[in-house]
Design a protein around this motif. Sequence first.
Motif, PDB file in Angstrom:
ATOM      1  N   ALA A  11      16.327   7.528   9.029  1.00 57.23           N
ATOM      2  CA  ALA A  11      15.806   6.416   9.545  1.00 57.23           C
ATOM      3  C   ALA A  11      16.439   5.109  10.004  1.00 57.23           C
ATOM      4  O   ALA A  11      17.396   4.692   9.726  1.00 57.23           O
ATOM      5  N   ASN A  12      15.835   4.160  10.787  1.00 55.16           N
ATOM      6  CA  ASN A  12      16.907   3.571  11.618  1.00 55.16           C
ATOM      7  C   ASN A  12      17.597   3.354  12.025  1.00 55.16           C
ATOM      8  O   ASN A  12      18.665   3.128  12.057  1.00 55.16           O
ATOM      9  N   CYS A  13      18.384   5.200  13.021  1.00 59.27           N
ATOM     10  CA  CYS A  13      18.654   5.387  13.947  1.00 59.27           C
ATOM     11  C   CYS A  13      19.191   5.437  15.378  1.00 59.27           C
ATOM     12  O   CYS A  13      18.105   6.026  15.258  1.00 59.27           O
ATOM     13  N   ARG A  14      20.175   5.175  15.055  1.00 64.87           N
ATOM     14  CA  ARG A  14      20.603   5.830  17.155  1.00 64.87           C
ATOM     15  C   ARG A  14      21.162   7.575  16.567  1.00 64.87           C
ATOM     16  O   ARG A  14      21.742   7.297  16.573  1.00 64.87           O
ATOM     17  N   ILE A  15      20.162   7.633  17.675  1.00 66.03           N
ATOM     18  CA  ILE A  15      20.542   9.724  17.898  1.00 66.03           C
ATOM     19  C   ILE A  15      21.411   9.772  19.994  1.00 66.03           C
ATOM     20  O   ILE A  15      20.681   8.822  20.616  1.00 66.03           O
ATOM     21  N   LEU A  16      22.060  10.376  19.962  1.00 65.81           N
ATOM     22  CA  LEU A  16      22.215  10.575  21.464  1.00 65.81           C
ATOM     23  C   LEU A  16      21.473  11.937  22.305  1.00 65.81           C
ATOM     24  O   LEU A  16      21.283  12.710  21.254  1.00 65.81           O
ATOM     25  N   ARG A  17      20.531  11.845  22.668  1.00 62.82           N
ATOM     26  CA  ARG A  17      19.820  12.813  23.825  1.00 62.82           C
ATOM     27  C   ARG A  17      20.131  12.212  24.851  1.00 62.82           C
ATOM     28  O   ARG A  17      18.996  11.464  25.457  1.00 62.82           O
ATOM     29  N   ASP A  18      19.910  13.373  26.110  1.00 65.46           N
ATOM     30  CA  ASP A  18      19.743  13.118  27.293  1.00 65.46           C
ATOM     31  C   ASP A  18      20.648  12.475  27.738  1.00 65.46           C
ATOM     32  O   ASP A  18      20.538  11.350  28.297  1.00 65.46           O
ATOM     33  N   HIS A  19      21.700  12.076  26.958  1.00 66.70           N
ATOM     34  CA  HIS A  19      22.991  11.232  27.913  1.00 66.70           C
ATOM     35  C   HIS A  19      22.954  10.050  27.750  1.00 66.70           C
ATOM     36  O   HIS A  19      23.125   9.132  28.091  1.00 66.70           O
ATOM     37  N   LYS A  20      22.373   9.354  26.387  1.00 64.24           N
ATOM     38  CA  LYS A  20      21.390   8.234  25.928  1.00 64.24           C
ATOM     39  C   LYS A  20      21.751   8.154  24.706  1.00 64.24           C
ATOM     40  O   LYS A  20      20.961   9.459  23.885  1.00 64.24           O
ATOM     41  N   ILE A  21      22.009   6.775  24.072  1.00 66.85           N
ATOM     42  CA  ILE A  21      21.873   6.317  22.570  1.00 66.85           C
ATOM     43  C   ILE A  21      20.587   5.615  22.795  1.00 66.85           C
ATOM     44  O   ILE A  21      19.967   5.085  23.194  1.00 66.85           O
ATOM     45  N   ILE A  22      19.762   6.848  21.728  1.00 70.04           N
ATOM     46  CA  ILE A  22      18.224   5.965  21.375  1.00 70.04           C
ATOM     47  C   ILE A  22      17.763   5.706  20.202  1.00 70.04           C
ATOM     48  O   ILE A  22      19.028   6.353  19.244  1.00 70.04           O
ATOM     49  N   LEU A  23      17.482   4.691  19.619  1.00 73.28           N
ATOM     50  CA  LEU A  23      17.019   4.375  18.399  1.00 73.28           C
ATOM     51  C   LEU A  23      15.528   5.315  18.335  1.00 73.28           C
ATOM     52  O   LEU A  23      14.607   5.462  18.655  1.00 73.28           O
ATOM     53  N   LYS A  54      20.702   1.473   9.269  1.00 73.88           N
ATOM     54  CA  LYS A  54      20.479  -0.107   9.433  1.00 73.88           C
ATOM     55  C   LYS A  54      21.081   0.066  10.642  1.00 73.88           C
ATOM     56  O   LYS A  54      21.877  -0.298  11.097  1.00 73.88           O
ATOM     57  N   ASN A  55      20.752   1.084  11.834  1.00 74.65           N
ATOM     58  CA  ASN A  55      21.256   1.106  13.560  1.00 74.65           C
ATOM     59  C   ASN A  55      22.307   1.422  13.604  1.00 74.65           C
ATOM     60  O   ASN A  55      22.533   1.574  14.357  1.00 74.65           O
ATOM     61  N   ARG A  56      22.662   2.593  12.879  1.00 74.91           N
ATOM     62  CA  ARG A  56      24.176   3.096  12.660  1.00 74.91           C
ATOM     63  C   ARG A  56      23.500   4.337  13.255  1.00 74.91           C
ATOM     64  O   ARG A  56      22.151   4.917  12.932  1.00 74.91           O
ATOM     65  N   VAL A  57      24.620   4.694  14.120  1.00 78.21           N
ATOM     66  CA  VAL A  57      24.767   6.263  15.210  1.00 78.21           C
ATOM     67  C   VAL A  57      25.349   7.457  14.213  1.00 78.21           C
ATOM     68  O   VAL A  57      26.094   6.826  13.123  1.00 78.21           O
ATOM     69  N   ILE A  58      23.829   8.740  14.346  1.00 78.58           N
ATOM     70  CA  ILE A  58      24.355   9.636  13.836  1.00 78.58           C
ATOM     71  C   ILE A  58      24.356  10.545  15.428  1.00 78.58           C
ATOM     72  O   ILE A  58      24.002  11.062  16.176  1.00 78.58           O
ATOM     73  N   ALA A  59      25.618  11.312  14.988  1.00 76.80           N
ATOM     74  CA  ALA A  59      26.380  12.409  16.099  1.00 76.80           C
ATOM     75  C   ALA A  59      27.467  13.589  15.271  1.00 76.80           C
ATOM     76  O   ALA A  59      27.500  13.382  13.889  1.00 76.80           O
ATOM     77  N   PRO A  60      26.970  14.374  16.319  1.00 80.24           N
ATOM     78  CA  PRO A  60      27.700  15.015  15.670  1.00 80.24           C
ATOM     79  C   PRO A  60      29.181  15.260  14.980  1.00 80.24           C
ATOM     80  O   PRO A  60      29.705  13.987  16.202  1.00 80.24           O
ATOM     81  N   GLY A  61      29.800  15.338  14.364  1.00 78.24           N
ATOM     82  CA  GLY A  61      31.222  15.651  13.952  1.00 78.24           C
ATOM     83  C   GLY A  61      32.555  16.715  15.107  1.00 78.24           C
ATOM     84  O   GLY A  61      31.690  17.101  15.916  1.00 78.24           O
ATOM     85  N   PHE A  62      32.889  15.502  15.393  1.00 77.70           N
ATOM     86  CA  PHE A  62      34.540  16.185  15.450  1.00 77.70           C
ATOM     87  C   PHE A  62      35.164  17.052  15.091  1.00 77.70           C
ATOM     88  O   PHE A  62      35.544  16.716  13.847  1.00 77.70           O
TER      89      PHE A  62
END
Length: 297
Positions: A11-23, A54-62
């Motif tokens: 919950a309360n995470c930011r993810i990348l979707r359609d070239h945008k970071i959204i909550l 807590k508003n952190r970004v969740i992204a695929p690992g590099f």
Amino acid sequence: MCENSKLYKFANCRILRDHKIILEDLWVRNGVFVNPEKLFFDEKKPADVIIDCKNRVIAPGFIEIQINGGFGYDFSFETKTEEGLAIVSKKLLEHGITAFCPTVVTSPEQIYHKVLPKLKFRQGGKHGATILGAHVEGPFINKEKKGAHPPTCILSFEKGIEQLEKTYGSLDSVRIVTLAPELGNSAEVIQSLKQRNIVVSLGHSIADLSQSEEAVFHGANVVTHLFNAMLPFHHRDPGLVGLLASDKLCDTHPIYFGLIPDGIHTHPAAMRIAYRIHPDGIRFLKLHILSSSKCVC
């Protein structure tokens, strides 16, 4: 209930979707993303575990496919290899890199024989990133574009793929080979490596565009640190750089490239040119956190 079958809600995470970071909340079960709409209407199931991001970004690992060492360790040295792998693996995970290819530069034969078996695939976890296998950058490169590679250790393909097996000792741990496509017998070597599911990357080379295209037709599909250690772009023959805009490759022979984006090895304008010409080709950025150690032959 099996731990892996639990339904997790981030919950309360930011993810990348359609070239945008959204909550947006992220739902996961058995290591797979779950559609929250189906959960609500079909299963009517609440989360077993709720994690507040807590508003952190969740992204695929590099995935880092070319890293010669770091944090005081150099993979081209036979000493403290296991210790270095453990430290680098853990530190990379802290920076969002979940898998990597430890890279060995042009070295004496005995170094490959001792080091490469230690760089085989190893599944990662909370203690470190996954080791995908070794990237051997050389010694089958062109001396005219050796860069920091020791010239006395540079070799040619005198015996084709047998030369690689003799030099490396074994190809079992090797996942990527950087080579110069203008070397004799390179077509045979590239084809043999591809048959073994080993990625062939082109670099440290003075190949013209025709030689570069021929290498791609035989199975090469990556360019090592684009612009560096290769002929500079020329309008009459763009060399390896020209692969990004070659009309002979089309969609049947996709080509990818790496960059060293530190503003020194590659000017920002050059990086923008490469990206705008071939945006689908950029697949990795080489980390510039190398050890200060040098290979001694």
